[in-house]
Scaffold this active site. Sequence first.
Site, PDB file in Angstrom:
ATOM      1  N   TYR A  20     -13.523  22.409  -8.242  1.00 38.49           N
ATOM      2  CA  TYR A  20     -14.127  21.126  -8.862  1.00 38.49           C
ATOM      3  C   TYR A  20     -15.257  20.801  -7.827  1.00 38.49           C
ATOM      4  O   TYR A  20     -15.010  20.617  -6.497  1.00 38.49           O
ATOM      5  CB  TYR A  20     -13.079  20.178  -8.910  1.00 38.49           C
ATOM      6  N   LYS A  42      -6.558  13.139 -15.980  1.00 33.70           N
ATOM      7  CA  LYS A  42      -6.722  13.898 -17.168  1.00 33.70           C
ATOM      8  C   LYS A  42      -5.411  13.756 -17.931  1.00 33.70           C
ATOM      9  O   LYS A  42      -5.271  12.916 -18.642  1.00 33.70           O
ATOM     10  CB  LYS A  42      -7.270  15.130 -16.607  1.00 33.70           C
ATOM     11  N   ARG A  50       0.975  -1.298   0.062  1.00 32.73           N
ATOM     12  CA  ARG A  50       0.002  -0.194   0.058  1.00 32.73           C
ATOM     13  C   ARG A  50       0.970   1.510   0.088  1.00 32.73           C
ATOM     14  O   ARG A  50       0.350   2.448  -0.520  1.00 32.73           O
ATOM     15  CB  ARG A  50      -0.877  -0.138   1.165  1.00 32.73           C
ATOM     16  N   ASP A  90      -4.813  23.130  -7.109  1.00 35.89           N
ATOM     17  CA  ASP A  90      -4.995  22.196  -7.961  1.00 35.89           C
ATOM     18  C   ASP A  90      -4.767  22.586  -9.536  1.00 35.89           C
ATOM     19  O   ASP A  90      -5.176  23.413 -10.173  1.00 35.89           O
ATOM     20  CB  ASP A  90      -6.692  21.849  -7.995  1.00 35.89           C
TER      21      ASP A  90
HETATM   22  C1  LIG Z   1      -9.745  20.202 -11.621  1.00 37.32           C
HETATM   23  C2  LIG Z   1     -10.016  18.880 -11.385  1.00 37.32           C
HETATM   24  N1  LIG Z   1      -9.702  18.393 -10.168  1.00 37.32           N
HETATM   25  C3  LIG Z   1      -9.697  17.212  -9.800  1.00 37.32           C
HETATM   26  C4  LIG Z   1     -10.547  16.229 -10.257  1.00 37.32           C
HETATM   27  C5  LIG Z   1     -10.752  14.785  -9.922  1.00 37.32           C
HETATM   28  O1  LIG Z   1      -9.960  14.038 -10.567  1.00 37.32           O
HETATM   29  P1  LIG Z   1     -10.438  12.537 -10.492  1.00 37.32           P
HETATM   30  O2  LIG Z   1     -11.419  12.364 -11.527  1.00 37.32           O
HETATM   31  O3  LIG Z   1      -9.284  11.726 -10.715  1.00 37.32           O
HETATM   32  O4  LIG Z   1     -11.299  11.930  -9.028  1.00 37.32           O
HETATM   33  C6  LIG Z   1     -11.259  16.640 -11.701  1.00 37.32           C
HETATM   34  C7  LIG Z   1     -12.127  15.694 -12.383  1.00 37.32           C
HETATM   35  O5  LIG Z   1     -12.782  16.047 -13.260  1.00 37.32           O
HETATM   36  C8  LIG Z   1     -10.993  18.086 -12.007  1.00 37.32           C
HETATM   37  O6  LIG Z   1     -11.684  18.418 -13.334  1.00 37.32           O
END
Ligand SMILES: Cc1ncc(COP(=O)(O)O)c(C=O)c1O
Length: 392
Positions: free
Chosen positions: A111, A208, A58, A183
């Site tokens: 988000y 992404k 892990r 982020d």
């Molecule tokens: C800007 C942003 N941060 C975080 C996330 C979350 O990522 P995950 O889909 O891998 O949980 C997303 C998902 O769309 C996102 O657009």
Amino acid sequence: MSKKKKKDTEVTTAGRHPEKQFGAVNPPVVRASTIAFPTVADMDKAKAKPFDSVYYGRHGTPTTFAFEEAVAKLEGGYRAIACSSGLAAINVVLTALLSTGDHVLMTDSVYDPARRTCEVWLKRLGIETTFYDPRIGAGIAALIRPNTKVVFTESPGSLTFEVQDIPAIVAAAHARGVIVVLDNTWATPVYFQPFAHGVDISIQAATKYITGHSDVMLGAITTSEEIYLRVKRHAAILGASASPDDCSLGSRGLRTLAVRLERHAATGIRLAEWLKTRSEVARVIHPALPGSPDHALWKRDFTGTSGLFSVVLKPCSKDALAAFLDHLELFAMGFSWGGFESLILPVDPTPYRTAVPWKAEGPMVRIHAGLEDPDDLLADLDAGFERLRNAG
Ligand SMILES: Cc1ncc(COP(=O)(O)O)c(C=O)c1O
């Protein structure tokens, strides 16, 4: 060969150690749960530094460590922590840094599921959130309280793509001892250098652009040296780790990240410019378009653009919007983004904006420019607009 390399070089070299892996140029997949120790002394040695060697599945295997090394290098931070998704990375960071009685400043453009973490989970733990205007800049100082521990930023923001003045926010937060989290998923470290701009923690939803093929869930947290152990210990306790298979796909994705982004960017700009000229469109929200409200800030701090942006349409009926979207040939409707394929998604930020209520002329769609030929994509949208007009 020690001089700092350009980003295109860094993405192709970071985290690679062929000499330690039988010459294989990318890190091979090492899967493990049990790690067997030959002696008590070996076990004690590993236990004393559980995050620096292979200790328990892990906590990661050499495949995980290679991906983490690469991401940390690209972001410009101390070390990275691979997580099972981008959202897991966000939640690990927030719960590692905040305790009962603390206060967090969260960008209004975050988000949406991260907003829900604040409104539901953090609230239950007795942690208060203030959502702030993403364009607040140095004004964030006025919102910092004695118990504020974190300013969370996302730039550009989800759906509405406001660019944040990260250096100004960092200066105000650091003056009061507050940690700044970013982020950085939209720009990736190829187009925005988080640590050079002063943040303490950068998060990637590697789901992404980093993995880039819409078939992996993966997150990464990169931290400064000071904060690393605090976050890593917490991630280990939560068991939020990523699988070696997914980390391997993350490392593989990095190798082509810079060239893929160039194409996403160019196609995105081409679509955005074309959409701006359409009579069905009220406005295009894309920070890399000259004339857009955040263009100057984007130009100051970013070295490129990704292919994700939004378009506000002129008022139209629900049926007309469906006629536009339902029969597109190349644009799929889906929530994630950053893969090779073009996407279009009807979105309404209204329920997710509390500091700055969302106002728009008509319905909004978020577009992800994929790697298809841009002429074909324009033809697809053009046919869609014809259906929209015919639907009245
Ligand atoms: C800007 C942003 N941060 C975080 C996330 C979350 O990522 P995950 O889909 O891998 O949980 C997303 C998902 O769309 C996102 O657009």
